[in-house]
Design an enzyme around this catalytic site. Structure first.
Site, PDB file in Angstrom:
ATOM      1  N   SER A 140       0.857  -1.185   0.000  1.00 21.63           N
ATOM      2  CA  SER A 140       0.000   0.000   0.000  1.00 21.63           C
ATOM      3  C   SER A 140       0.891   1.232   0.000  1.00 21.63           C
ATOM      4  O   SER A 140       2.010   1.189   0.521  1.00 21.63           O
ATOM      5  CB  SER A 140      -0.868   0.010   1.263  1.00 21.63           C
ATOM      6  OG  SER A 140      -1.399   1.301   1.492  1.00 21.63           O
ATOM      7  N   TYR A 153      -1.658  -0.499  10.018  1.00 20.89           N
ATOM      8  CA  TYR A 153      -1.814  -0.959   8.636  1.00 20.89           C
ATOM      9  C   TYR A 153      -0.533  -0.665   7.848  1.00 20.89           C
ATOM     10  O   TYR A 153       0.003  -1.525   7.151  1.00 20.89           O
ATOM     11  CB  TYR A 153      -3.013  -0.247   8.015  1.00 20.89           C
ATOM     12  CG  TYR A 153      -3.297  -0.597   6.573  1.00 20.89           C
ATOM     13  CD1 TYR A 153      -3.849  -1.827   6.229  1.00 20.89           C
ATOM     14  CD2 TYR A 153      -3.026   0.317   5.550  1.00 20.89           C
ATOM     15  CE1 TYR A 153      -4.119  -2.136   4.903  1.00 20.89           C
ATOM     16  CE2 TYR A 153      -3.291   0.020   4.228  1.00 20.89           C
ATOM     17  CZ  TYR A 153      -3.845  -1.213   3.912  1.00 20.89           C
ATOM     18  OH  TYR A 153      -4.099  -1.520   2.595  1.00 20.89           O
TER      19      TYR A 153
HETATM   20  N1  LIG Z   1      -8.791  -0.931  -1.350  1.00 21.84           N
HETATM   21  C1  LIG Z   1      -7.756  -0.132  -1.184  1.00 21.84           C
HETATM   22  O1  LIG Z   1      -7.880   1.108  -1.176  1.00 21.84           O
HETATM   23  C2  LIG Z   1      -6.378  -0.722  -1.029  1.00 21.84           C
HETATM   24  C3  LIG Z   1      -5.283   0.134  -1.197  1.00 21.84           C
HETATM   25  C4  LIG Z   1      -3.997  -0.375  -1.077  1.00 21.84           C
HETATM   26  C5  LIG Z   1      -3.820  -1.718  -0.769  1.00 21.84           C
HETATM   27  N2  LIG Z   1      -4.901  -2.537  -0.589  1.00 21.84           N
HETATM   28  C6  LIG Z   1      -4.643  -3.920  -0.239  1.00 21.84           C
HETATM   29  O2  LIG Z   1      -5.149  -4.752  -1.259  1.00 21.84           O
HETATM   30  C7  LIG Z   1      -5.501  -6.021  -0.707  1.00 21.84           C
HETATM   31  C8  LIG Z   1      -6.927  -6.362  -1.151  1.00 21.84           C
HETATM   32  O3  LIG Z   1      -7.794  -5.393  -0.576  1.00 21.84           O
HETATM   33  P1  LIG Z   1      -9.242  -5.072  -1.157  1.00 21.84           P
HETATM   34  O4  LIG Z   1      -9.373  -3.615  -1.109  1.00 21.84           O
HETATM   35  O5  LIG Z   1      -9.463  -5.842  -2.405  1.00 21.84           O
HETATM   36  O6  LIG Z   1     -10.132  -5.651   0.045  1.00 21.84           O
HETATM   37  P2  LIG Z   1     -11.421  -6.583   0.122  1.00 21.84           P
HETATM   38  O7  LIG Z   1     -12.283  -6.369  -1.055  1.00 21.84           O
HETATM   39  O8  LIG Z   1     -11.959  -6.358   1.489  1.00 21.84           O
HETATM   40  O9  LIG Z   1     -10.798  -8.043   0.038  1.00 21.84           O
HETATM   41  C9  LIG Z   1     -10.079  -8.602   1.096  1.00 21.84           C
HETATM   42  C10 LIG Z   1      -9.891 -10.065   0.784  1.00 21.84           C
HETATM   43  O10 LIG Z   1      -9.154 -10.663   1.877  1.00 21.84           O
HETATM   44  C11 LIG Z   1      -9.831 -11.854   2.264  1.00 21.84           C
HETATM   45  N3  LIG Z   1      -9.589 -12.127   3.679  1.00 21.84           N
HETATM   46  C12 LIG Z   1      -9.840 -11.310   4.723  1.00 21.84           C
HETATM   47  N4  LIG Z   1      -9.550 -11.930   5.879  1.00 21.84           N
HETATM   48  C13 LIG Z   1      -9.107 -13.174   5.547  1.00 21.84           C
HETATM   49  C14 LIG Z   1      -8.688 -14.293   6.299  1.00 21.84           C
HETATM   50  N5  LIG Z   1      -8.641 -14.275   7.634  1.00 21.84           N
HETATM   51  N6  LIG Z   1      -8.316 -15.424   5.636  1.00 21.84           N
HETATM   52  C15 LIG Z   1      -8.359 -15.462   4.279  1.00 21.84           C
HETATM   53  N7  LIG Z   1      -8.741 -14.432   3.517  1.00 21.84           N
HETATM   54  C16 LIG Z   1      -9.121 -13.298   4.138  1.00 21.84           C
HETATM   55  C17 LIG Z   1     -11.314 -11.547   2.002  1.00 21.84           C
HETATM   56  O11 LIG Z   1     -12.093 -12.713   1.854  1.00 21.84           O
HETATM   57  P3  LIG Z   1     -12.972 -13.389   3.043  1.00 21.84           P
HETATM   58  O12 LIG Z   1     -13.589 -12.267   3.811  1.00 21.84           O
HETATM   59  O13 LIG Z   1     -13.936 -14.278   2.348  1.00 21.84           O
HETATM   60  O14 LIG Z   1     -11.994 -14.183   3.853  1.00 21.84           O
HETATM   61  C18 LIG Z   1     -11.206 -10.825   0.668  1.00 21.84           C
HETATM   62  O15 LIG Z   1     -11.113 -11.751  -0.397  1.00 21.84           O
HETATM   63  C19 LIG Z   1      -5.348  -5.883   0.811  1.00 21.84           C
HETATM   64  O16 LIG Z   1      -4.125  -6.437   1.203  1.00 21.84           O
HETATM   65  C20 LIG Z   1      -5.345  -4.374   1.025  1.00 21.84           C
HETATM   66  O17 LIG Z   1      -4.630  -4.020   2.178  1.00 21.84           O
HETATM   67  C21 LIG Z   1      -6.180  -2.071  -0.721  1.00 21.84           C
END
Ligand SMILES: NC(=O)c1ccc[n+]([C@@H]2O[C@H](COP(=O)([O-])OP(=O)(O)OC[C@H]3O[C@@H](n4cnc5c(N)ncnc54)[C@H](OP(=O)(O)O)[C@@H]3O)[C@@H](O)[C@H]2O)c1
Length: 252
Positions: A140, A153
């Site tokens: 991130s 985070y």
């Molecule tokens: N969105 C942003 O602005 C942003 C920016 C920079 C970086 N990121 C990073 O990108 C990545 C994806 O984020 P996103 O925004 O796509 O979030 P998201 O839509 O909330 O997806 C998170 C994913 O992680 C899985 N997950 C959560 N807890 C888990 C667990 N205990 N075991 C296995 N899987 C788990 C969730 O599936 P289940 O709930 O089914 O387990 C889901 O598939 C993250 O690492 C986030 O920090 C996001």
């Protein structure tokens, strides 16, 4: 950038960036192995993928000691992996002084330690393709630029940045490439949850949206960057940290 016959494990493959990544690499011919907790969401994403042979493994990555058995099961059922893409993660927004040890442990376990355990399994000879294999962690911009209220985070993502660099150095001789992508704010369910912490639309607009000169990102924007690292273009890339953030870092 053809990935026919390449098995790629994607954590967090049921939502947001992980799901978009699965779609993108499946378009290029990869066989996806999706890991997240919610089986029905995983199944829905699998149905949207291009081509055949995609698999889902519902699993809670907080069960760090069971990750070894998970990878053993996956590779014995379908063979060694070409790629590992760690998208699973959780957010944390709160003042530094209020973060408890339990919250610290939980977030580090998911965002950082689960990747550590997955990578430790991936590098075992029997678990990856020996000619060329690719590991990508989703970090991130928080890892690289200070964000008030995001210390935990940011620290977890900073750990991913530095771990991928060390592993790139340690495993280049084994043809395993490690890279980290650091996105700005992306329109996913995670951002929707974070948005609820803002008192109103205009404070979110001013606090987040306007800090991205190119607007908020889409999951597909990050997925295309992942596709670069797993594709032919990524042959010479290892140990790099790619910032893809709509200008957030320079405009902030
Ligand atoms: N969105 C942003 O602005 C942003 C920016 C920079 C970086 N990121 C990073 O990108 C990545 C994806 O984020 P996103 O925004 O796509 O979030 P998201 O839509 O909330 O997806 C998170 C994913 O992680 C899985 N997950 C959560 N807890 C888990 C667990 N205990 N075991 C296995 N899987 C788990 C969730 O599936 P289940 O709930 O089914 O387990 C889901 O598939 C993250 O690492 C986030 O920090 C996001």
């Amino acid at each position: 950038m053809k990935l026919e016959g390449k098995r790629i494990l994607i954590t967090g493959g049921s939502s947001g960036i992980g799901a978009a990544t699965a779609v993108e690499v499946s378009k290029l011919g990869a066989s996806c192995i999706l890991v997240a907790r919610d089986e029905s969401k995983l199944e829905k994403i699998r149905e949207t993928l291009h081509g055949e042979g995609h698999q889902i493994y519902p699993f809670d990555l907080l069960k760090l000691k069971e990750i070894s058995a998970l990878i053993e099961r996956i590779t014995s059922e379908s063979g060694p992996l070409y790629g590992l893409i760690h998208c699973a993660g959780m957010d944390n927004t709160q003042p530094f002084r209020t973060i408890t040890i339990e919250e610290l442990d939980l977030l580090m376990d998911l965002n950082f330690k689960s990747f550590w355990c997955l990578a430790q399994e991936f590098v075992k000879k029997k678990n990856h393709e020996k000619e060329d294999s690719r590991v990508i962690a989703i970090g991130s911009v928080a890892a690289l630029s200070g964000i008030a209220g995001n210390s935990l985070y940011a620290a977890s993502k900073g750990a991913l940045v530095s771990l991928t660099k060390s592993l790139a150095a340690e495993y280049a001789a084994k043809n395993i490439r490690f890279n980290c992508i650091c996105p700005g704010y992306v329109q996913t369910p995670m951002l929707e949850r974070a948005k609820r912490l803002y008192p109103d639309e205009s404070s979110f607009e001013n606090g987040i949206v306007k800090k991205h000169p190119l607007g908020l990102g889409l999951p597909e924007d990050v997925a295309k960057a992942v596709a670069f690292f797993v594709g032919e273009g990524g042959r010479w890339a290892t140990g790099s940290t790619l910032v893809i953030d709509g200008g957030y870092s320079y405009a902030k």
